[in-house]
Design a protein around this motif. Sequence first.
Motif, short mmCIF file in Angstrom:
data_model
loop_
_atom_site.label_atom_id
_atom_site.label_comp_id
_atom_site.label_asym_id
_atom_site.label_seq_id
_atom_site.Cartn_x
_atom_site.Cartn_y
_atom_site.Cartn_z
N PHE A 75 0.83 -1.20 0.00
CA PHE A 75 0.00 0.00 0.00
C PHE A 75 0.87 1.25 0.00
CE2 PHE A 75 -2.18 3.34 2.44
CZ PHE A 75 -3.30 3.53 1.63
N ILE A 76 1.95 1.24 0.76
CA ILE A 76 2.84 2.41 0.80
C ILE A 76 3.50 2.62 -0.56
CG2 ILE A 76 4.98 3.28 1.81
CD1 ILE A 76 4.16 1.92 4.43
N ASP A 77 3.92 1.52 -1.20
CA ASP A 77 4.55 1.65 -2.52
C ASP A 77 3.58 2.21 -3.55
OD1 ASP A 77 6.81 0.61 -1.36
OD2 ASP A 77 6.44 -1.45 -2.07
N ARG A 78 2.34 1.71 -3.51
CA ARG A 78 1.35 2.22 -4.46
C ARG A 78 1.00 3.67 -4.18
NH1 ARG A 78 -3.03 -2.76 -5.25
NH2 ARG A 78 -1.57 -4.25 -6.22
N SER A 79 0.93 4.04 -2.91
CA SER A 79 0.64 5.43 -2.58
C SER A 79 1.77 6.34 -3.03
CB SER A 79 0.42 5.56 -1.07
OG SER A 79 -0.66 4.74 -0.64
N SER A 80 3.01 5.90 -2.84
CA SER A 80 4.14 6.70 -3.29
C SER A 80 4.14 6.86 -4.80
CB SER A 80 5.45 6.04 -2.83
OG SER A 80 5.47 5.91 -1.42
N ALA A 117 1.48 6.74 -6.70
CA ALA A 117 0.38 7.64 -7.05
C ALA A 117 0.74 9.10 -6.79
CB ALA A 117 -0.88 7.26 -6.27
N ILE A 118 1.42 9.36 -5.67
CA ILE A 118 1.83 10.73 -5.35
C ILE A 118 2.85 11.23 -6.37
CG2 ILE A 118 3.05 12.13 -3.65
CD1 ILE A 118 1.78 10.37 -1.49
#
Length: 327
Positions: free
Chosen positions: A248-253, A255-256
Amino acid sequence: MDPLWAMIAELWWIVPVTTGAGVIAMLGMRHQRTIDARRLEYDAARLELHDARAHAWSTRGALKLARAELEHVQAERAAARASGSDVAAARRRLAVAQREVRAAATEVRMRRVRVSAARAGLAATTDPEHRPLARVMAAHDDITQRWLAYETDPARRIVFPGMSDGRVPATAAYLTARAEAQRLRPPSSQTRMTPVQYVAYRNAVDELARTFEAAERLAWQEARAAGMVAPEPRPEPAVVWAAAAQQFIDRSSAAIAWASDNAPSIVAMAQRLNDMTAPRTAKAPSAASSQRTDAPPPPQRTPPPPARDSRQPVWPVPARGSQRSAS
């Protein structure tokens, strides 16, 4: 004096000068070879970035062509010379071209990151064992040793027969990749290679690792299904949650990072949508028009009744008896 000794006395300086020039040239070539070996990963990353940019430009051209084809098919459809299936097929080709453009743009960004990483790693390549070609050859040797463990161990050959059977598709793919990587392998880590040769060998080693992992995974699955090895232990819940959180953190990064890269286009698109959907406000009336609207309306004059023409006959004609009584 003998002429031979006279010539030697005159030309004795040629020998040390030639020797010194040869030594300097050899040292320069050795230094240049060392620099090329250290920059091999960086040069290969730049070559891949160039190829990715060329592919991105080609996908953009294909996208323009797909849009033109869609407009042409729609015009033909309006003229009753094309069917709805032709329009649907043109729309599908346009969607495929758009996906290709997005994938090519992602590839270019990834190649830029690899170029930056290779540039940062130039300082760590002073050790010959940590140079790019030496690392790739070490990975190649590691995969070969892992495969030989299945070939030379009798117990493993019994438990995992698929790793030695070329009729298994996964094992056949590994053997094909192994032959290709062995063909592209240089004689030693000191061999001078061009970036194109290095990229081909590195990609072959990556394909070798992928096919070996697939063949090994399939062999272990078959062995577990046959009861030859213990079943795979289930991961701990904490490990599963940690992996999910990291994903989730990798995907959020990601996306940002995508939002920050495309912020100007997103803002412009939102502004256009706001302008299209916002209601149009009426213009403020002027002072003269407001004065006219505030004043009472002028009285409307009713038109006078039309004058009766005396020449028109009276109908019905009055009776004579009524005229006498009136007289």
